[in-house]
Enzyme design. Structure first.
Site, PDB file in Angstrom:
ATOM      1  CD  GLN A 491      -2.766   1.333   2.417  1.00  0.00           C
ATOM      2  OE1 GLN A 491      -2.211   1.505   3.506  1.00  0.00           O
ATOM      3  NE2 GLN A 491      -4.075   1.296   2.290  1.00  0.00           N
ATOM      4  CE1 TYR A 572      -2.980   9.639   7.420  1.00  0.00           C
ATOM      5  CE2 TYR A 572      -4.152   7.724   6.600  1.00  0.00           C
ATOM      6  CZ  TYR A 572      -3.568   8.418   7.645  1.00  0.00           C
ATOM      7  OH  TYR A 572      -3.593   7.910   8.912  1.00  0.00           O
ATOM      8  NE  ARG A 620      -8.281   0.170   2.893  1.00  0.00           N
ATOM      9  CZ  ARG A 620      -8.290  -0.421   4.108  1.00  0.00           C
ATOM     10  NH1 ARG A 620      -7.924   0.253   5.182  1.00  0.00           N
ATOM     11  NH2 ARG A 620      -8.651  -1.664   4.245  1.00  0.00           N
ATOM     12  NE  ARG A 715     -10.743  -2.858  14.769  1.00  0.00           N
ATOM     13  CZ  ARG A 715     -11.922  -2.404  15.137  1.00  0.00           C
ATOM     14  NH1 ARG A 715     -12.060  -1.792  16.291  1.00  0.00           N
ATOM     15  NH2 ARG A 715     -12.973  -2.551  14.345  1.00  0.00           N
TER      16      ARG A 715
END
Ligand SMILES: Cc1cc2nc3c(=O)[nH]c(=O)nc-3n(C[C@H](O)[C@H](O)[C@H](O)COP(=O)(O)OP(=O)(O)OC[C@H]3O[C@@H](n4cnc5c(N)ncnc54)[C@H](O)[C@@H]3O)c2cc1C
Ligand SMILES: Cc1cc2nc3c(=O)[nH]c(=O)nc-3n(C[C@H](O)[C@H](O)[C@H](O)COP(=O)(O)O)c2cc1C
Length: 763
Positions: A491, A572, A620, A715
């Site tokens: 990524q 971002y 993404r 997670r």
């Protein structure tokens, strides 16, 4: 107590019965404006669980109700010329009229006064001469409206139109859904038998279809004739009938979802549809009404005061209502958006329909109808190219993107480790990614790896901009390829205005205590009042960052990563171009969505040009800024995906949020999956779903229903690198490969997880 029940529907009658059963001294009158058998609608559905509650409360009336039940176990779906039947669903139906007659009879037998053809003008008036007034006056409750300022009803009128009809055609073998395509759009029926010779036949369609048919201008008779024509091949010459003579006009309705903030006022309490409704497609309105009646009667006995009983009642029933309304919302939204699913193969369409409320999970469907589910799983595997005889859960189906073949559909979602030194991955990363690759996931995505030192989020973020980085990443990729059959994705990202911040376990997104570096963004906007104001990028900055992405992609290609993901989510740099919250530019890169997408697409095209043609690229995105109409909403995410798809992006990784400090996300299990579902089924683009997906059952149901092609878990993979292998063991699937040195542990785990039958017939 002197009690008045306003309304002789299931709530009013059953409450009267339940009170009288607890204390025969109560003086109870039920007021009903209609005649005893003057009832709208046809049959109602009750689940086995509801029936048990009724039997515990009053075995006598429950016995009578049971005697008149029509039972069925199957659900049949007619769609695109096919009839698909699954079993094990266990419903019972009863005529609404019969149910009310039985309750009236029981009430009379207990000495309850029933006053029919008595319109109550005001609950407040009635309340003056009674200890308690139960306002069970239905969907359009006058009492609720009279005291609207107090009850604060929230009424949400839903989009679709529906009409409740009946027929003598038999639907006694299955609860039947019929989807018909007409010249005016799709229209469908929910049909179920409720006595020996009558079935409910609810017809539903989108407003647009309804308008085009001109149903609104038709009489009820004309409506029935028009619907008979549409569904002729399922009606065997039988007529459709309306019994809504008391309703003016065509009898078509829009379902109103009702929920009152408060349910009682002085000695008046709301019950049944008056307090809250649940959409007919989950068949729970009568259940809610009757179970609320039982609860209220119990609390009036157990609590010292009426106020305390009201408080307990409201508390307990609200929780139940919210649970049901949430399932009902999923279900009604599925029907509202059904056109999105009408391209699906009948097998997948059926699965999507059966699991629409999210109350029925994948393994629960197996308990209901193992054979049907295994057929569906075999279909899924066949389509995935696993071979004709493979019956395995969808999560264990292979997937292909360009020349990259994944062994299964589980993805380790990118997760920043904050353990890099000057951007260079360390032994931590080798062990961390190595373990996850050994753990069984088909694809491991590395954390956001930054294209320049200033493009890092924190000083601990990894980079792809120095020769040392290349060597370190190469070592990790080589390990994954040599020792596992997982694929590894890089990524790439740039932090933008969220850069120069603290490590994840320090103060997330807060500026560094010292040593901050200047940050870049589309506009001179700070992430939060505490962060520095970014410098708005000039064209020269944009060229520089684009070239950095290209150089990093070339490095990643030399490292032999199998796939690339461009991070355009979470606020971002590239994400902050896309969302209007942070992009205030007035040039060709700001304003319309096309303009805001221009720079991220420029980066994609530049990267695509240097990335090996046989390897895929994903992007993404944040599909929802969670700030309402000011930011990106799911519908914009569809438009974003279309642009990505046109540009040649292979898969859209559908995340959400983290683009604004004002965001108000609505969390829950699989809470971002609906965005992936929408994108996948409206654009046809491959998607990855992510966000609070933590059980194998979630993964399987998402894939089988066609809500995503791949499922990312973040997670859960921090807690358990071996999540996929453990899931396989638990499910009894023996088809996932373990590392050879671990065979002894594998065998012990298989033995310990015992019971689960092997589900792999061919690997
Ligand atoms: C199309 C459709 C299909 C459905 N299918 C199902 C199903 O399969 N299963 C299920 O459980 N539920 C189903 N329901 C829902 C179900 O019918 C209701 O949730 C249920 O009837 C609620 O009971 P109630 O007693 O609160 O209200 P109601 O049954 O509406 O009873 C209220 C009564 O109060 C009377 N009344 C109102 N105002 C006054 C007044 N001022 N004076 C005197 N009397 C008054 C009315 O005449 C009425 O008889 C369906 C609903 C619809 C619209
Ligand atoms: C510690 C941590 C670090 C993360 N770092 C990244 C990242 O580098 N890139 C990214 O796209 N998402 C990152 N995420 C978001 C996850 O990939 C994922 O979208 C999110 O955690 C929701 O999935 P989950 O409910 O399975 O955890 C991170 C999440 C966590 C918990």
């Amino acid at each position: 107590m002197k009690i008045a029940c306003l309304g002789g529907g299931p709530a009013g009658l059953y409450f009267a019965i339940s009170m009288k059963l607890r204390d025969a001294a109560h003086d109870i009158t039920v007021f009903e404006r209609n005649k005893p058998d003057d009832t709208f609608g046809w049959g109602v559905v009750l689940s086995n669980e509801t029936f048990e509650n009724l039997a515990k409360n009053d075995p006598l009336s429950a016995g009578e109700i049971r005697r008149h039940f029509a039972y069925w176990d199957d659900i049949a779906v007619h769609y695109r010329g096919q009839k698909i039947v699954s079993t094990g669903h266990g419903f019972s139906g009863i005529a609404r009229k019969k149910l009310l007659q039985l309750l009236q009879q029981r009430a009379r037998g207990l000495g309850i006064e029933l006053r029919f053809e008595t319109e109550v003008a005001s609950a407040a008036e009635l309340a003056k001469s009674r200890d308690l007034v139960v306002a069970a006056d239905g969907l359009n409750s006058r009492t609720r409206n009279d005291f609207a300022a107090h009850f604060k009803p929230g009424v949400e009128t839903r989009k679709n139109k529906f009409v409740w009809l009946g027929t003598h055609q038999k639907f006694d073998d299955a609860f039947t859904f019929i989807f018909e395509e007409t010249e005016h759009g799709w229209i469908w029926a929910h049909a179920y038998q409720f006595d020996a010779d009558t079935a409910t036949f609810i017809v539903e369609c989108a407003d647009d279809t309804w308008q085009k048919f001109g149903f609104g201008a038709m009489s009820q008779e004309e409506n029935c004739r028009a619907c008979e024509k549409i569904f002729a091949k399922y009606l065997g010459g039988h007529r459709l009938m309306s019994n809504a003579a008391h309703v003016r006009g065509s009898a078509w309705l829009n379902f109103p979802r009702v929920l009152c903030e408060t349910w009682s006022y002085e000695n008046i309490v709301l019950m049944g549809d008056a307090a809250a409704t649940a959409h007919f497609s989950v068949g729970s309105g009568t259940k809610l009404a009757m179970e609320s009646a039982i609860a209220m009667a119990n609390y009036l006995r157990s609590e010292p005061t009426m106020a305390a009983a009201f408080a307990k009642y409201e508390d307990a029933r609200r929780t139940e209502v919210l649970r049901l309304q949430s399932a009902a919302r999923n279900s009604l939204e599925w029907f509202e958006d059904v056109e999105r699913y009408l391209h699906l193969d009948p097998v997948q369409f059926n699965y999507s329909l059966l699991t629409r409320s999210q109350r029925i999970s994948h393994e629960n469907l197996r308990l209901r109808d193992k054979k049907w589910l295994e057929g569906a799983e075999a279909w899924f595997q066949r389509l995935a190219g696993a071979g004709d005889n493979t019956v395995r859960r969808p999560m264990f189906a292979p997937f292909r993107l360009r020349d990259m073949r994944l062994k299964n559909r589980v993805v380790v979602s990118p997760m920043a480790q904050y353990k890099a030194i000057d951007g260079c991955p360390t032994d931590w990363h080798l062990v961390h990614y190595g373990e996850r690759a050994k753990g069984g996931a088909g694809l491991v995505c590395i954390e956001m790896t930054c294209v320049s030192p200033e493009g890092r989020i924190t000083p601990g973020c990894t980079g792809m901009y120095a020769p040392a980085h290349e060597a370190a990443w190469q070592r990790i990729v080589d390990f994954v390829h040599a020792e596992t059959d997982a694929k590894i994705c890089c990524q790439l990202g740039h932090s933008g205005a969220k850069g120069s911040t603290q490590l994840g376990w320090e103060e997330m997104d807060a500026p560094l205590k010292s040593g901050n570096w200047p940050v870049l963004a589309p506009s001179a906007v700070a992430w939060s009042p505490r962060n520095q104001v970014a410098r708005a990028m000039t064209r020269a900055d944009m060229d520089l960052v684009r070239d950095q992405f290209v150089a990093s992609a070339e490095t990643a290609a030399r490292c032999n990563f199998d796939m690339l993901e461009i991070h355009c989510a979470h606020g971002y740099l590239l994400s902050s171009f896309i969302t209007p919250l942070t992009n205030r530019r007035t040039d060709a890169y700001g304003g319309s969505l096309e303009n805001r997408m221009r720079y991220p697409l420029e980066i994609f095209h530049a990267v695509r040009a240097v990335w090996p043609a046989e390897k895929p690229i994903s992007v993404r995105i944040s599909a929802n800024d969670w700030v309402g109409a000011d930011g990106i909403e799911p519908r914009d995410a569809v438009a974003i995906s279309r642009l990505l798809q046109e540009a040649g992006v292979d898969v859209c990784d559908v995340s959400a949020g983290q683009t604004s400090i004002g965001a108000q996300p609505v969390y829950g299990r699989m809470f971002q999956t609906p965005f992936s579902d929408r994108i996948r089924n409206e654009t046809g683009m491959a998607t990855m779903a992510v966000g609070n997906i933590f059980e194998p059952d979630h993964v399987n149901s998402i894939l089988m229903a066609g809500r995503a092609d791949l499922v990312c878990l973040a997670r859960p993979h921090l807690a358990d690198p071996y999540w996929t292998l453990h899931a396989a063991a638990k499910l009894g699937d023996r088809g996932e490969a373990w590392p050879q040195p671990y065979y002894a542990g594998r065998d012990q785990l298989y033995r310990l997880s015992g019971g689960g039958e092997p589900t792999t017939t061919a690997v």
